[in-house]
Design a protein around this motif. Structure first.
Motif, PDB file in Angstrom:
ATOM      1  N   ILE A  47       0.836  -1.201   0.000  1.00  0.00           N
ATOM      2  CA  ILE A  47       0.000   0.000   0.000  1.00  0.00           C
ATOM      3  C   ILE A  47       0.872   1.254   0.000  1.00  0.00           C
ATOM      4  O   ILE A  47       1.611   1.496   0.955  1.00  0.00           O
ATOM      5  N   GLU A  48       0.752   2.023  -1.045  1.00  0.00           N
ATOM      6  CA  GLU A  48       1.411   3.332  -1.097  1.00  0.00           C
ATOM      7  C   GLU A  48       0.521   4.366  -0.431  1.00  0.00           C
ATOM      8  O   GLU A  48       0.977   5.189   0.349  1.00  0.00           O
ATOM      9  N   LYS A  49      -0.777   4.301  -0.747  1.00  0.00           N
ATOM     10  CA  LYS A  49      -1.747   5.247  -0.192  1.00  0.00           C
ATOM     11  C   LYS A  49      -3.073   4.517  -0.072  1.00  0.00           C
ATOM     12  O   LYS A  49      -3.465   3.791  -0.973  1.00  0.00           O
ATOM     13  N   PHE A  69      -2.574  -0.224   6.222  1.00  0.00           N
ATOM     14  CA  PHE A  69      -2.417   1.163   5.803  1.00  0.00           C
ATOM     15  C   PHE A  69      -1.135   1.342   4.992  1.00  0.00           C
ATOM     16  O   PHE A  69      -0.462   0.370   4.663  1.00  0.00           O
ATOM     17  N   GLU A  70      -0.797   2.604   4.749  1.00  0.00           N
ATOM     18  CA  GLU A  70       0.379   2.949   3.970  1.00  0.00           C
ATOM     19  C   GLU A  70       1.624   2.203   4.454  1.00  0.00           C
ATOM     20  O   GLU A  70       1.827   2.022   5.645  1.00  0.00           O
ATOM     21  N   ASN A  71       2.415   1.803   3.480  1.00  0.00           N
ATOM     22  CA  ASN A  71       3.702   1.122   3.702  1.00  0.00           C
ATOM     23  C   ASN A  71       3.564  -0.276   4.297  1.00  0.00           C
ATOM     24  O   ASN A  71       4.531  -0.827   4.805  1.00  0.00           O
ATOM     25  N   PRO A 158      -4.330   4.478  16.579  1.00  0.00           N
ATOM     26  CA  PRO A 158      -5.282   5.589  16.465  1.00  0.00           C
ATOM     27  C   PRO A 158      -5.720   5.881  15.031  1.00  0.00           C
ATOM     28  O   PRO A 158      -6.805   6.411  14.828  1.00  0.00           O
ATOM     29  N   GLN A 159      -4.902   5.498  14.040  1.00  0.00           N
ATOM     30  CA  GLN A 159      -5.287   5.734  12.655  1.00  0.00           C
ATOM     31  C   GLN A 159      -6.565   4.976  12.290  1.00  0.00           C
ATOM     32  O   GLN A 159      -7.329   5.424  11.446  1.00  0.00           O
ATOM     33  N   ILE A 160      -6.815   3.863  12.967  1.00  0.00           N
ATOM     34  CA  ILE A 160      -8.060   3.129  12.714  1.00  0.00           C
ATOM     35  C   ILE A 160      -9.256   3.971  13.166  1.00  0.00           C
ATOM     36  O   ILE A 160     -10.226   4.132  12.438  1.00  0.00           O
ATOM     37  N   ILE A 161      -9.161   4.537  14.361  1.00  0.00           N
ATOM     38  CA  ILE A 161     -10.249   5.365  14.897  1.00  0.00           C
ATOM     39  C   ILE A 161     -10.467   6.586  14.006  1.00  0.00           C
ATOM     40  O   ILE A 161     -11.595   7.005  13.771  1.00  0.00           O
TER      41      ILE A 161
END
Length: 191
Positions: A47-49, A69-71, A158-161
């Motif tokens: 995943i780049e983005k 997610f990314e990377n 936290p990126q999930i939230i």
């Protein structure tokens, strides 16, 4: 992104010049199924983005099992490695930019990589990391309350939230969206 892939699979420049052509960059919309449960996985994704969720069907109900997610890299590992039907579906949540590699090309990289100790160690670490995540997630359903699972998610990912729709978060936590709302409300009142 190829530099990130190079750090994940630390081959020398000569080998990477060969392997770089194995990866294809694609753009996919949100809610695009990349691998369907029951299909045999022939691709792996970096995943780049964007964001991908891994889920399975349980008596007609989607159960979200993991987010990427990314990377990060994702595939239906069991299906990809063993050439058996996938037990999960991979689906984008957001419009995503992905680097795709076909199984035969990844198999070549893996064969070559296992000959090089630092690459072999990185590949094995990746598999252990995935297994550790699955173990912790499963154990949390035995050990923790939904509120504890939510707090742990808030603390560790936290990126999930911030990025994932509430109904997928609820599914991931093993609760309904109504129960998730109650957990969040209780936590807000406790502050």
């Amino acid at each position: 992104m190829l530099e990130k892939l190079k750090s994940i699979l630390p081959f020398d420049d000569k080998q990477w010049n060969q392997y770089a052509s194995y990866f294809k960059r694609i753009q996919v919309p949100a809610k695009k199924v990349l691998i369907q449960e029951g299909e045999i996985s022939k691709k792996a994704f970096f995943i780049e983005k964007g964001c991908i969720r891994v889920w399975f069907n349980n008596d007609g109900k989607d159960v979200t099992f993991q987010f990427f997610f990314e990377n990060e890299r994702v595939s239906s590992v069991e299906s990809f490695k063993k050439n058996i039907p996938s037990i999960v579906t991979l689906e984008t949540i957001e419009p995503s930019t992905l680097w795709v590699i076909d199984k035969q090309d990844m198999d070549q990289i893996m064969r070559d990589g296992f000959e090089i100790p630092k690459v072999r160690e990185k590949l094995i670490d990746t598999l252990f990391d995935r297994n550790i995540h699955y173990m912790k997630h499963c154990l949390s359903f035995i050990r923790d309350t939904p509120q504890q699972r939510y707090l742990h998610l808030l603390e560790t990912q936290p990126q999930i939230i911030q990025r994932i729709p509430q109904h997928y978060i609820a599914s991931y936590l093993g609760i309904t969206t109504v129960h998730l709302s109650r957990v969040k409300s209780k936590l807000l009142k406790g502050k």
